[in-house]
Design an enzyme around this catalytic site. Structure first.
Site, PDB file in Angstrom:
ATOM      1  N   ASP A  57     155.584  60.040  46.276  1.00 53.71           N
ATOM      2  CA  ASP A  57     155.883  59.416  47.522  1.00 53.71           C
ATOM      3  C   ASP A  57     155.115  60.323  48.516  1.00 53.71           C
ATOM      4  OD1 ASP A  57     157.207  58.022  49.242  1.00 53.71           O
ATOM      5  OD2 ASP A  57     158.910  59.227  49.199  1.00 53.71           O
ATOM      6  N   SER A  58     155.321  59.635  49.709  1.00 51.30           N
ATOM      7  CA  SER A  58     154.665  60.220  50.847  1.00 51.30           C
ATOM      8  C   SER A  58     155.649  61.352  51.284  1.00 51.30           C
ATOM      9  CB  SER A  58     154.475  59.348  52.093  1.00 51.30           C
ATOM     10  OG  SER A  58     156.031  58.969  52.447  1.00 51.30           O
ATOM     11  N   CYS A 103     157.746  55.105  46.047  1.00 55.67           N
ATOM     12  CA  CYS A 103     157.627  54.552  47.639  1.00 55.67           C
ATOM     13  C   CYS A 103     157.674  53.190  47.688  1.00 55.67           C
ATOM     14  CB  CYS A 103     156.363  55.462  48.156  1.00 55.67           C
ATOM     15  SG  CYS A 103     155.916  55.051  49.713  1.00 55.67           S
ATOM     16  N   GLU A 122     161.770  63.509  56.631  1.00 57.42           N
ATOM     17  CA  GLU A 122     160.752  64.113  55.898  1.00 57.42           C
ATOM     18  C   GLU A 122     160.788  65.733  56.782  1.00 57.42           C
ATOM     19  OE1 GLU A 122     159.052  63.639  53.190  1.00 57.42           O
ATOM     20  OE2 GLU A 122     157.918  65.584  52.949  1.00 57.42           O
ATOM     21  N   CYS A 162     163.527  52.098  51.748  1.00 58.24           N
ATOM     22  CA  CYS A 162     162.544  53.262  51.633  1.00 58.24           C
ATOM     23  C   CYS A 162     163.270  54.334  51.126  1.00 58.24           C
ATOM     24  CB  CYS A 162     162.425  53.666  53.252  1.00 58.24           C
ATOM     25  SG  CYS A 162     161.512  55.169  53.494  1.00 58.24           S
ATOM     26  N   HIS A 208     163.199  57.547  51.285  1.00 54.79           N
ATOM     27  CA  HIS A 208     163.791  58.583  51.939  1.00 54.79           C
ATOM     28  C   HIS A 208     165.292  58.307  52.662  1.00 54.79           C
ATOM     29  CE1 HIS A 208     159.521  59.945  52.218  1.00 54.79           C
ATOM     30  NE2 HIS A 208     159.978  61.015  53.127  1.00 54.79           N
TER      31      HIS A 208
HETATM   32  N1  DGL Z   1     159.235  56.873  51.028  1.00 58.32           N
HETATM   33  C1  DGL Z   1     158.425  55.595  51.576  1.00 58.32           C
HETATM   34  C2  DGL Z   1     158.995  54.373  51.156  1.00 58.32           C
HETATM   35  O1  DGL Z   1     159.817  54.250  50.479  1.00 58.32           O
HETATM   36  C3  DGL Z   1     157.271  55.818  52.643  1.00 58.32           C
HETATM   37  C4  DGL Z   1     157.768  56.384  53.855  1.00 58.32           C
HETATM   38  C5  DGL Z   1     156.586  56.486  54.676  1.00 58.32           C
HETATM   39  O2  DGL Z   1     155.854  57.319  54.326  1.00 58.32           O
HETATM   40  O3  DGL Z   1     156.362  55.884  55.786  1.00 58.32           O
HETATM   41  O4  DGL Z   1     158.786  53.422  52.021  1.00 58.32           O
END
Ligand code: DGL
Length: 248
Positions: A10-11, A73, A151, A180, A182
């Site tokens: 993931d990011s 992600c 984050e 998302c 996160h």
């Molecule tokens: N956690 C990610 C998602 O599910 C990416 C969030 C991001 O880097 O903008 O979309």
């Protein structure tokens, strides 16, 4: 012989919410988690940039002996899964998507808020999902910058962001799709702003799907349940937070 692993990325550390669900079903597999915090957020990057980033990560995970790749992600899944599946046809690529079908299956009649990155909401993949399961009572909210704030882990910033951006939906929605990976990390804070709502998150379905694929492809293994963590900034702080969340 070295065990084959499940690669997941993931990011940043958000994908830990997906790994947690996977481990419940597959506790004996070995994992490599790649947190691409240097490129966070993915949500506001163009498609080609995301494809290139995800291709590099996938290649790296395959080189580290991964037998399958989990894209934890939603943004990366929406933009790069198709490309990666074409490029690596022998490696199962399992991709998360916003749990909008779950709303259709379990709570169709209720007003719904879909929270996701701008990239996910604007993607063709999400557009198709939305068109197919539209309950005609849905608000789509691109949460620009939210994944980045999560984050960073500053609770004050998170609360401020939510007050400013989602208070207007209080009393208007009963379902919330956390589109998302996160966002499940701040479910409590979202609830504090929106009041009672039912939350939908695609992680548990992804875990079931991953298990089915591993069984089907005869890739299931009994290893030691080891989890290796890498971060693209080598951040020790991210590593600590990642393992803390995993143990909660
Ligand atoms: N956690 C990610 C998602 O599910 C990416 C969030 C991001 O880097 O903008 O979309």
């Amino acid at each position: 012989m070295e065990s084959k692993k499940i690669g997941i990325f993931d990011s940043g550390i958000g994908g830990v919410t997906v790994l947690k669900e996977i481990i419940k079903l597959l506790p004996d597999e070995d994992y490599i988690y790649f947190s691409d915090s240097i490129n966070n957020p993915y949500g506001e990057k163009d498609d080609n940039t995301i494809i290139e980033i995800c291709d590099n990560i996938t290649q790296n995970l395959i080189n580290k002996n991964c037998k399958c790749i989990v894209i934890a992600c939603n943004t990366a899944s929406a933009k790069a899964a198709k490309y990666l599946r074409n490029k690596y046809p022998n490696i199962p690529i399992i991709a998360i998507e916003p749990a909008y079908k779950m709303v259709y299956d379990y709570a169709y009649n209720k007003p719904t808020l879909v929270m996701a990155t701008k990239g996910t909401i604007e993607s063709e993949k999400f557009h198709m999902l939305y068109k197919k399961y539209d309950n005609h009572k849905t608000y789509l909210l691109p949460c620009i910058g939210l994944a980045n704030i999560i984050e960073d882990g500053n609770l004050e910033e998170i609360t401020k962001y939510l007050k400013e951006n989602i208070s207007t939906y209080k009393g208007k929605v009963e379902n919330v799709v956390l589109g998302c990976t996160h966002y499940p990390l701040i479910q409590k804070e979202i609830k504090e702003v929106l009041g009672n709502a039912q939350f939908f998150n695609g992680a548990s379905n992804l875990a079931k799907h991953l298990k089915d694929i591993l069984i089907d492809k005869k890739l299931l293994e009994k290893n030691s349940g080891n989890i290796e963590f890498f971060d693209s900034q080598n951040s020790k702080e991210k590593e600590e937070r990642f393992f803390n969340i995993l143990q909660q």
